[in-house]
Design a protein around this motif. Structure first.
Motif, PDB file in Angstrom:
ATOM      1  N   ASP A   5     -12.483 -17.914 -11.002  1.00 32.65           N
ATOM      2  CA  ASP A   5     -11.494 -16.834 -10.865  1.00 32.65           C
ATOM      3  C   ASP A   5     -11.936 -15.675 -11.755  1.00 32.65           C
ATOM      4  N   LEU A   6     -12.277 -14.528 -11.153  1.00 34.63           N
ATOM      5  CA  LEU A   6     -12.819 -13.394 -11.899  1.00 34.63           C
ATOM      6  C   LEU A   6     -11.794 -12.288 -12.155  1.00 34.63           C
ATOM      7  N   THR A   7     -10.528 -12.533 -11.861  1.00 37.55           N
ATOM      8  CA  THR A   7      -9.529 -11.478 -11.999  1.00 37.55           C
ATOM      9  C   THR A   7      -9.148 -11.246 -13.467  1.00 37.55           C
ATOM     10  N   ASP A   8      -8.514 -10.092 -13.706  1.00 37.57           N
ATOM     11  CA  ASP A   8      -8.037  -9.757 -15.054  1.00 37.57           C
ATOM     12  C   ASP A   8      -6.967 -10.745 -15.495  1.00 37.57           C
ATOM     13  N   GLN A   9      -6.874 -10.962 -16.808  1.00 39.18           N
ATOM     14  CA  GLN A   9      -5.910 -11.925 -17.349  1.00 39.18           C
ATOM     15  C   GLN A   9      -4.652 -11.245 -17.893  1.00 39.18           C
ATOM     16  N   HIS A  10      -4.460  -9.982 -17.558  1.00 39.09           N
ATOM     17  CA  HIS A  10      -3.258  -9.277 -18.013  1.00 39.09           C
ATOM     18  C   HIS A  10      -2.695  -8.456 -16.854  1.00 39.09           C
ATOM     19  N   GLY A  11      -1.466  -7.972 -17.029  1.00 42.30           N
ATOM     20  CA  GLY A  11      -0.825  -7.161 -16.004  1.00 42.30           C
ATOM     21  C   GLY A  11      -0.524  -7.947 -14.742  1.00 42.30           C
ATOM     22  N   ALA A  12      -0.430  -7.221 -13.630  1.00 42.76           N
ATOM     23  CA  ALA A  12      -0.100  -7.851 -12.344  1.00 42.76           C
ATOM     24  C   ALA A  12      -1.173  -8.839 -11.915  1.00 42.76           C
ATOM     25  N   GLU A  13      -2.436  -8.478 -12.178  1.00 39.94           N
ATOM     26  CA  GLU A  13      -3.514  -9.411 -11.826  1.00 39.94           C
ATOM     27  C   GLU A  13      -3.410 -10.686 -12.651  1.00 39.94           C
ATOM     28  N   VAL A  22       0.835  -1.201   0.000  1.00 39.58           N
ATOM     29  CA  VAL A  22       0.000   0.000   0.000  1.00 39.58           C
ATOM     30  C   VAL A  22       0.870   1.250   0.000  1.00 39.58           C
ATOM     31  N   ASP A  23       0.643   2.124  -0.989  1.00 37.55           N
ATOM     32  CA  ASP A  23       1.350   3.402  -1.080  1.00 37.55           C
ATOM     33  C   ASP A  23       0.367   4.444  -1.597  1.00 37.55           C
ATOM     34  N   LEU A  24       0.872   5.501  -2.189  1.00 41.07           N
ATOM     35  CA  LEU A  24      -0.001   6.579  -2.649  1.00 41.07           C
ATOM     36  C   LEU A  24      -0.582   6.331  -4.035  1.00 41.07           C
ATOM     37  N   SER A  25      -0.205   5.245  -4.675  1.00 43.23           N
ATOM     38  CA  SER A  25      -0.717   4.968  -6.007  1.00 43.23           C
ATOM     39  C   SER A  25      -2.162   4.488  -5.941  1.00 43.23           C
ATOM     40  N   TYR A  26      -2.904   4.700  -7.055  1.00 39.56           N
ATOM     41  CA  TYR A  26      -4.321   4.325  -7.099  1.00 39.56           C
ATOM     42  C   TYR A  26      -4.486   2.818  -6.988  1.00 39.56           C
ATOM     43  N   LYS A  27      -3.584   2.080  -7.619  1.00 37.33           N
ATOM     44  CA  LYS A  27      -3.657   0.619  -7.607  1.00 37.33           C
ATOM     45  C   LYS A  27      -2.304   0.075  -7.160  1.00 37.33           C
ATOM     46  N   PRO A  28      -2.145  -0.172  -5.868  1.00 39.74           N
ATOM     47  CA  PRO A  28      -0.855  -0.631  -5.353  1.00 39.74           C
ATOM     48  C   PRO A  28      -0.365  -1.921  -6.007  1.00 39.74           C
TER      49      PRO A  28
END
Length: 388
Positions: free
Chosen positions: A314-322, A276-282
């Motif tokens: 599993d409902l998460t995104d299939q790209h990026g960090a998720e 957790v930091d100041l970014s919108y999506k840590p």
């Protein structure tokens, strides 16, 4: 399936008198005298006594009405007694009234605080602010006449006479918000005052299905294991408990029958976190641990023991960090042959408005879902992992 109410069902009193004395609080049912039932809490040290052990001839300095006792909690300088000061009826659950807590208060039993050091007083004041936050906890529900923590399918499997037990003994501890607070009341065998509180949501609607009147209830039960706010609490612990686990039950009552559909959700059962930091999506961090396969196994073993056959969606995104997290989840699920795993990129397929596209998901799991519903020994249920 229909459940007939029992004439000998355990029922709590629904109103209590709170009598305040200089040295103690006394809680007793409204419809009885103070010496016919109740208990006292010493205002100096928090010691609890049944009224048959603590008779008093004094007149109270204040008398008020409360609607339940939430339990006790011990801090540095003493004990605090949690009482329900206001409530509102939210509807009925399987024919029994269910209430929402609209007001709570912690009563201090810590007169010894005046002998504490300056640092102890400072620490006690800090913890008191945390109790004030607890007093404002939203979404707490309870019933005086039945346990609301058990889903219909589990209730149907319980032995005859289970509903004659005190309500706290009927309850599923996973969904009792105040379980730890009730320990002293349980120890003193004050069954008539022990009120389990459920945190979650409850809605009910009346309508017609094929010209027959029907009642549809939707109740969500939040698990007390691995609690925490979004971002700060993610994944599972080594025992397999996942963050923000919720059981949601839909009950349809029609023509004297009751039907139940269950769905549970929670964080992806891996060892992971968000920094957790100041970014919108840590940023996500997957913790490499030798026990990860065991964690996943423990999680689904517990689910299968409680609910029967499982479909993990599993409902998460299939790209990026998720996407990386989803891939790690899929890898572990390949090792688990007893549970069907389905990956469905919810944001890609449905976006924010195209919920009709959920039909794509149902095409993948519909046959198995219907099959579960036809098996009497297995509840119909699916698990969602969608805490992103």
């Amino acid at each position: 399936m229909e459940i007939a109410p029992s004439l000998t069902r355990f029922k709590l009193n629904d109103q209590f008198k709170l009598l305040e004395f200089p040295d103690k609080y006394v809680v007793t049912p409204v419809d009885s005298s103070p010496h016919e039932g109740g208990f006292s809490v010493n205002r100096r040290d928090g010691n609890i006594k049944r009224l048959d052990e603590d008779a008093s001839s004094e007149n109270p300095t204040k008398v008020s009405t409360i609607y339940g006792v939430g339990g006790t909690i011990r801090l540095l300088a003493g004990t605090y007694l949690l009482v329900i000061t206001s409530r509102e009826k939210a509807g009925s659950f399987l024919g029994f009234p269910i209430f929402r807590v609209t007001g709570m208060k912690f009563l201090p039993c810590n007169e010894a605080l005046r002998f504490a050091t300056a640092q102890e007083k400072k620490d006690e004041a800090y913890f008191r602010t945390l109790l004030q936050a607890l007093e404002a906890t939203p979404g707490l529900y309870f019933s005086y006449e039945t346990d609301i923590t058990l889903n219909l399918q589990r209730r149907c499997k319980l032995a005859e006479g289970w509903n004659r037990k005190p309500i706290w003994k009927q309850a599923d501890p996973r969904f009792v918000w105040n379980w730890r607070l009730l320990e002293e009341l349980i120890e003193r065998k004050l069954d008539g005052f022990i009120l389990p509180l459920l945190q979650g949501s409850y809605q009910v609607a009346e309508l017609k299905l094929k010209d027959s009147p029907a009642v549809i209830s939707l109740i969500s039960r939040r698990c007390t294991r691995r609690l925490g706010t979004r971002m700060w609490r993610r994944g599972a612990n080594l025992e397999g408990d996942t963050a923000n686990f919720v059981e949601t039950e839909q009950i349809v009552e029609i023509n004297g029958f009751k039907f139940s559909v269950l769905q549970v959700r929670g964080s992806i059962p891996l060892l992971w976190e968000q920094i957790v930091d100041l970014s919108y999506k840590p940023q996500l961090k997957i913790n490499k641990h030798d026990d990860t396969p065991k964690v996943v196994q423990r999680h689904f073993h517990d689910l299968c023991q409680r609910y029967g056959e499982v479909i993990a969606v599993d409902l998460t995104d299939q790209h990026g960090a998720e996407g990386e997290l989803s891939k790690a989840y899929a890898t572990e699920m390949e090792k688990l042959q007893t549970v069907r795993y389905v990956s469905f990129d919810f944001h890609q397929v449905c976006g924010t408005t195209n919920f009709d596209n959920l039909g794509v998901l149902y095409e993948q799991i519909g046959d198995a879902f219907e099959k579960q519903g036809r098996r009497r020994e297995h509840p119909r249920r699916a698990e969602r992992s969608d805490q992103i």
